[in-house]
Write a protein that holds these residues in place. Structure first.
Motif, PDB file in Angstrom:
ATOM      1  N   ALA A   1     -19.801  19.272  -4.082  1.00  0.00           N
ATOM      2  CA  ALA A   1     -20.999  20.027  -3.897  1.00  0.00           C
ATOM      3  C   ALA A   1     -21.048  21.591  -4.343  1.00  0.00           C
ATOM      4  CB  ALA A   1     -21.392  20.235  -2.336  1.00  0.00           C
ATOM      5  N   GLU A   2     -22.106  21.919  -4.855  1.00  0.00           N
ATOM      6  CA  GLU A   2     -21.999  23.263  -5.413  1.00  0.00           C
ATOM      7  C   GLU A   2     -22.991  24.154  -4.542  1.00  0.00           C
ATOM      8  OE1 GLU A   2     -22.822  23.280  -9.925  1.00  0.00           O
ATOM      9  OE2 GLU A   2     -20.927  22.191 -10.297  1.00  0.00           O
ATOM     10  N   VAL A   3     -22.290  24.573  -3.570  1.00  0.00           N
ATOM     11  CA  VAL A   3     -23.271  25.235  -2.529  1.00  0.00           C
ATOM     12  C   VAL A   3     -22.331  26.329  -1.974  1.00  0.00           C
ATOM     13  CG1 VAL A   3     -22.852  23.534  -0.649  1.00  0.00           C
ATOM     14  CG2 VAL A   3     -24.926  24.935  -0.746  1.00  0.00           C
ATOM     15  N   ILE A   4     -22.757  27.308  -1.331  1.00  0.00           N
ATOM     16  CA  ILE A   4     -22.153  28.318  -0.697  1.00  0.00           C
ATOM     17  C   ILE A   4     -22.676  28.061   0.968  1.00  0.00           C
ATOM     18  CG2 ILE A   4     -21.780  30.688  -0.090  1.00  0.00           C
ATOM     19  CD1 ILE A   4     -21.897  31.443  -2.933  1.00  0.00           C
ATOM     20  N   ILE A   5     -21.419  27.960   1.789  1.00  0.00           N
ATOM     21  CA  ILE A   5     -21.853  28.049   3.245  1.00  0.00           C
ATOM     22  C   ILE A   5     -21.630  29.391   3.899  1.00  0.00           C
ATOM     23  CG2 ILE A   5     -21.521  26.617   5.376  1.00  0.00           C
ATOM     24  CD1 ILE A   5     -22.721  25.008   3.257  1.00  0.00           C
ATOM     25  N   VAL A   6     -22.357  29.883   4.502  1.00  0.00           N
ATOM     26  CA  VAL A   6     -22.117  31.257   5.308  1.00  0.00           C
ATOM     27  C   VAL A   6     -22.259  30.957   6.771  1.00  0.00           C
ATOM     28  CG1 VAL A   6     -22.756  33.596   5.752  1.00  0.00           C
ATOM     29  CG2 VAL A   6     -22.951  32.517   3.450  1.00  0.00           C
ATOM     30  N   GLY A   7     -21.067  31.019   7.366  1.00  0.00           N
ATOM     31  CA  GLY A   7     -21.241  30.725   8.998  1.00  0.00           C
ATOM     32  C   GLY A   7     -21.142  31.879   9.805  1.00  0.00           C
ATOM     33  N   ILE A   8     -21.974  31.909  10.642  1.00  0.00           N
ATOM     34  CA  ILE A   8     -21.912  33.082  11.550  1.00  0.00           C
ATOM     35  C   ILE A   8     -21.527  32.668  12.952  1.00  0.00           C
ATOM     36  CG2 ILE A   8     -23.175  34.930  12.620  1.00  0.00           C
ATOM     37  CD1 ILE A   8     -25.242  32.923  10.342  1.00  0.00           C
ATOM     38  N   GLU A   9     -20.171  33.426  13.587  1.00  0.00           N
ATOM     39  CA  GLU A   9     -19.540  33.127  14.489  1.00  0.00           C
ATOM     40  C   GLU A   9     -20.701  33.661  15.692  1.00  0.00           C
ATOM     41  OE1 GLU A   9     -15.828  34.458  15.704  1.00  0.00           O
ATOM     42  OE2 GLU A   9     -14.964  33.002  14.431  1.00  0.00           O
ATOM     43  N   HIS A  10     -20.728  32.597  16.701  1.00  0.00           N
ATOM     44  CA  HIS A  10     -21.527  33.016  17.952  1.00  0.00           C
ATOM     45  C   HIS A  10     -20.927  33.954  18.767  1.00  0.00           C
ATOM     46  CE1 HIS A  10     -18.923  30.710  20.759  1.00  0.00           C
ATOM     47  NE2 HIS A  10     -19.006  29.553  19.945  1.00  0.00           N
ATOM     48  N   GLY A  11     -21.730  34.568  19.471  1.00  0.00           N
ATOM     49  CA  GLY A  11     -21.195  35.995  20.523  1.00  0.00           C
ATOM     50  C   GLY A  11     -20.691  35.248  21.804  1.00  0.00           C
ATOM     51  N   ASN A  12     -19.953  34.255  21.661  1.00  0.00           N
ATOM     52  CA  ASN A  12     -19.314  33.736  23.036  1.00  0.00           C
ATOM     53  C   ASN A  12     -20.288  33.660  24.234  1.00  0.00           C
ATOM     54  OD1 ASN A  12     -16.727  33.097  22.045  1.00  0.00           O
ATOM     55  ND2 ASN A  12     -16.666  35.253  21.641  1.00  0.00           N
ATOM     56  N   GLU A  13     -20.095  34.469  25.101  1.00  0.00           N
ATOM     57  CA  GLU A  13     -21.095  34.819  26.407  1.00  0.00           C
ATOM     58  C   GLU A  13     -22.551  35.079  26.037  1.00  0.00           C
ATOM     59  OE1 GLU A  13     -19.472  38.536  25.827  1.00  0.00           O
ATOM     60  OE2 GLU A  13     -18.522  36.618  25.779  1.00  0.00           O
ATOM     61  N   LYS A  14     -22.566  35.764  24.675  1.00  0.00           N
ATOM     62  CA  LYS A  14     -23.931  36.134  24.450  1.00  0.00           C
ATOM     63  C   LYS A  14     -24.610  34.974  23.666  1.00  0.00           C
ATOM     64  CE  LYS A  14     -23.276  41.057  24.847  1.00  0.00           C
ATOM     65  NZ  LYS A  14     -23.309  42.526  24.105  1.00  0.00           N
ATOM     66  N   ARG A  15     -23.884  34.041  23.328  1.00  0.00           N
ATOM     67  CA  ARG A  15     -24.398  32.890  22.531  1.00  0.00           C
ATOM     68  C   ARG A  15     -25.909  32.480  22.879  1.00  0.00           C
ATOM     69  NH1 ARG A  15     -24.652  27.354  22.316  1.00  0.00           N
ATOM     70  NH2 ARG A  15     -24.792  26.314  20.303  1.00  0.00           N
ATOM     71  N   LEU A  16     -26.083  32.189  24.053  1.00  0.00           N
ATOM     72  CA  LEU A  16     -27.432  31.826  24.571  1.00  0.00           C
ATOM     73  C   LEU A  16     -28.552  32.641  24.299  1.00  0.00           C
ATOM     74  CD1 LEU A  16     -28.136  29.995  27.918  1.00  0.00           C
ATOM     75  CD2 LEU A  16     -29.606  31.786  27.338  1.00  0.00           C
ATOM     76  N   GLU A  17     -28.282  34.108  24.388  1.00  0.00           N
ATOM     77  CA  GLU A  17     -29.128  35.126  24.169  1.00  0.00           C
ATOM     78  C   GLU A  17     -29.584  34.965  22.728  1.00  0.00           C
ATOM     79  OE1 GLU A  17     -27.918  38.986  25.371  1.00  0.00           O
ATOM     80  OE2 GLU A  17     -27.872  38.573  27.616  1.00  0.00           O
ATOM     81  N   GLU A  18     -28.505  35.127  21.794  1.00  0.00           N
ATOM     82  CA  GLU A  18     -28.693  35.003  20.547  1.00  0.00           C
ATOM     83  C   GLU A  18     -29.522  33.941  19.863  1.00  0.00           C
ATOM     84  OE1 GLU A  18     -24.352  37.602  19.346  1.00  0.00           O
ATOM     85  OE2 GLU A  18     -24.815  35.540  18.532  1.00  0.00           O
ATOM     86  N   LEU A  19     -29.452  32.891  20.270  1.00  0.00           N
ATOM     87  CA  LEU A  19     -29.912  31.558  19.706  1.00  0.00           C
ATOM     88  C   LEU A  19     -31.261  31.023  20.231  1.00  0.00           C
ATOM     89  CD1 LEU A  19     -26.576  29.644  18.762  1.00  0.00           C
ATOM     90  CD2 LEU A  19     -27.944  31.016  17.536  1.00  0.00           C
ATOM     91  N   THR A  20     -31.754  31.996  21.307  1.00  0.00           N
ATOM     92  CA  THR A  20     -32.947  31.380  21.836  1.00  0.00           C
ATOM     93  C   THR A  20     -34.171  32.451  21.679  1.00  0.00           C
ATOM     94  OG1 THR A  20     -32.388  32.617  24.027  1.00  0.00           O
ATOM     95  CG2 THR A  20     -31.882  30.211  23.535  1.00  0.00           C
ATOM     96  N   PRO A  21     -35.229  31.888  20.996  1.00  0.00           N
ATOM     97  CA  PRO A  21     -36.360  33.025  20.918  1.00  0.00           C
ATOM     98  C   PRO A  21     -37.107  33.276  21.904  1.00  0.00           C
ATOM     99  CG  PRO A  21     -36.695  30.581  19.951  1.00  0.00           C
ATOM    100  CD  PRO A  21     -35.099  30.526  20.473  1.00  0.00           C
ATOM    101  N   PHE A  22     -37.162  32.321  23.009  1.00  0.00           N
ATOM    102  CA  PHE A  22     -37.968  33.019  24.043  1.00  0.00           C
ATOM    103  C   PHE A  22     -37.102  32.767  25.396  1.00  0.00           C
ATOM    104  CE2 PHE A  22     -40.723  30.895  20.650  1.00  0.00           C
ATOM    105  CZ  PHE A  22     -41.451  32.230  20.462  1.00  0.00           C
ATOM    106  N   PRO A  23     -37.346  33.451  26.392  1.00  0.00           N
ATOM    107  CA  PRO A  23     -36.617  33.312  27.646  1.00  0.00           C
ATOM    108  C   PRO A  23     -36.789  32.070  28.237  1.00  0.00           C
ATOM    109  CG  PRO A  23     -38.271  34.975  27.765  1.00  0.00           C
ATOM    110  CD  PRO A  23     -38.309  34.793  26.327  1.00  0.00           C
ATOM    111  N   ASN A  24     -35.941  31.454  29.110  1.00  0.00           N
ATOM    112  CA  ASN A  24     -35.959  30.464  30.065  1.00  0.00           C
ATOM    113  C   ASN A  24     -36.266  30.965  31.442  1.00  0.00           C
ATOM    114  OD1 ASN A  24     -34.521  28.374  31.911  1.00  0.00           O
ATOM    115  ND2 ASN A  24     -35.563  27.178  30.013  1.00  0.00           N
ATOM    116  N   GLU A  25     -37.016  30.311  32.123  1.00  0.00           N
ATOM    117  CA  GLU A  25     -37.038  31.033  33.740  1.00  0.00           C
ATOM    118  C   GLU A  25     -35.936  31.042  34.424  1.00  0.00           C
ATOM    119  OE1 GLU A  25     -40.194  28.971  35.770  1.00  0.00           O
ATOM    120  OE2 GLU A  25     -41.818  29.810  34.357  1.00  0.00           O
ATOM    121  N   LYS A  26     -34.884  29.940  34.135  1.00  0.00           N
ATOM    122  CA  LYS A  26     -33.719  29.960  34.673  1.00  0.00           C
ATOM    123  C   LYS A  26     -32.460  30.421  34.065  1.00  0.00           C
ATOM    124  CE  LYS A  26     -30.627  26.133  36.584  1.00  0.00           C
ATOM    125  NZ  LYS A  26     -30.401  24.584  36.813  1.00  0.00           N
ATOM    126  N   TYR A  27     -32.427  30.327  32.661  1.00  0.00           N
ATOM    127  CA  TYR A  27     -31.342  30.630  32.035  1.00  0.00           C
ATOM    128  C   TYR A  27     -31.506  32.076  31.297  1.00  0.00           C
ATOM    129  CZ  TYR A  27     -30.060  25.952  32.844  1.00  0.00           C
ATOM    130  OH  TYR A  27     -29.727  24.539  33.444  1.00  0.00           O
TER     131      TYR A  27
END
Length: 262
Positions: free
Chosen positions: A89-115
């Motif tokens: 494949a002729e493609v570049i992959i750019v992987g972004i490390e998640h923020g560990n304990e902040k992963r849920l915050e970073e990857l969710t666009p809207f808040p969840n009532e519980k989480y």
């Protein structure tokens, strides 16, 4: 004589392998002021990057810890480099490390009532206004939306889908694996309120992930189909029989998703 031909064969094999399997995975750290932290980035450069002057499409991916290396992966790696090497494949992959304990915050666009959560806008702002300009400046990329994709699984699938709604002029393609649409109904509302949706989308999940996964993904795809003609062939849906919510499912699916998107 047999030894002579054996040595010639070994030399040919090594030369052949070395001639194209020159892909490499590099890492670097970049400031992410939007998140008040820094991010470790994993980059896959294709086999012929060093030997040509070509420009390449780019796929931005979440959870970089899980993409290339078993040692850093949570539950097994995706084997992105091996998969793309096998496809030449002729493609570049750019992987972004998640923020560990902040992963849920970073990857969710809207808040969840519980989480809680709901800070994906800042995370995507980092990708679009800091990381992507850096990549486009320092590497030979095809920077337009038709050559810029975003991909992820689970919460990363949710964030990838949100990205194509928020930045349709940046991301023209997305691989959305096992998306966590359950996290907030607001993502459905945002889709309903989106007037145009021309992004090429590859949806995938397994039918043994959760009781609601397939229905939630189908619901989103139905909303998307209401906004564009199926004749455009911009949406692909794959449901894997017996597929579970894990790296094995996503690892096995990545190659086919890449080929369909590009």
């Amino acid at each position: 004589m047999k030894m002579k031909y054996f040595l010639i064969y070994v030399f040919f094999l090594l030369t052949f392998v070395g001639s194209w399997s020159q892909s490499k995975v590099i890492t670097f750290t970049i400031e992410a002021s939007q998140l008040q932290t820094s991010k470790k980035i994993w980059m896959y450069l294709p086999h012929n990057y060093e030997t040509t002057k070509k420009k390449y499409p780019v796929v931005y991916m979440h959870d970089a810890q899980n993409l290339f290396d078993d040692k850093s992966a949570f539950a097994g790696e995706w084997r992105i480099d091996e998969t793309l090497d096998s496809l030449k494949a002729e493609v570049i992959i750019v992987g972004i490390e998640h923020g560990n304990e902040k992963r849920l915050e970073e990857l969710t666009p809207f808040p969840n009532e519980k989480y809680g959560g709901g800070k994906a806008a800042a995370y995507l702002d980092f990708i679009v206004t800091t990381l992507k300009p850096y990549i486009d400046t320092n590497y030979r990329t095809k920077s337009g939306k038709n050559n810029t994709a975003i991909a992820g699984s689970s919460l990363g699938g949710l964030a990838s889908y949100y990205a194509i709604l928020k930045y349709p002029r940046v991301f023209g393609k997305a691989a959305i694996f096992s998306p966590s649409f359950w996290y907030s109904n607001a993502i459905y509302t945002l889709t309903e309120n989106t007037k145009k949706l021309r992004t090429k989308l590859y949806f995938l999940c397994g039918d043994s992930e959760s009781p609601t996964m397939v229905d939630e993904m189908n619901k989103m795809i139905d909303l998307i189909n209401d906004k564009r003609c199926s004749c455009m062939q911009l949406t692909k849906k794959v449901v894997i029989q017996g597929g579970k919510h894990n790296e094995k499912l996503w690892r096995n699916a990545f190659g086919k998703a890449y080929l369909w998107l590009f």
